[in-house]
Write a protein that holds these residues in place. Sequence first.
Motif: not given
Length: 139
Positions: A70-74
């Motif tokens: 899972p990737a998040f920007t912030r």
Amino acid sequence: MDDNARSITEAEWRERLSAEQFHVLREAGTERAFTGKYDKFYEDGEYLCAACGTRLFISAAKYNSGCGWPAFTRPADGEVVEEHRDTSHGMIRTEVTCGNCGGHLGHVFPDGPPEEGGLRYCINSAALTFAPESGESAE
């Protein structure tokens, strides 16, 4: 959220967490790429620390980076995660931990979407639980 999470012993963590969660959160382990339940999961809601329940990320900041995690920007809020220099495995990276319980979440890299600030918070699914926007737990 467990406000006394920093005082929980390793033995207590072993009782509270699954073997995989303990390995990731307490031993700074990593799940295999493309195997985590939240890698290709895009429901609306919040991602909480699997150890203490702290709100860490929101679905609006999640994107498909193709990295296998899972990737998040912030983060959801300014100080819910802490960053630490990680020199393990012959690399220099920035480790991300839960600001409440200190659990290992993953790493942050400077290769995220430029229009969103350029960061990619690469997080282990085992370190997270999900709460749908309705407020009910999906677990």
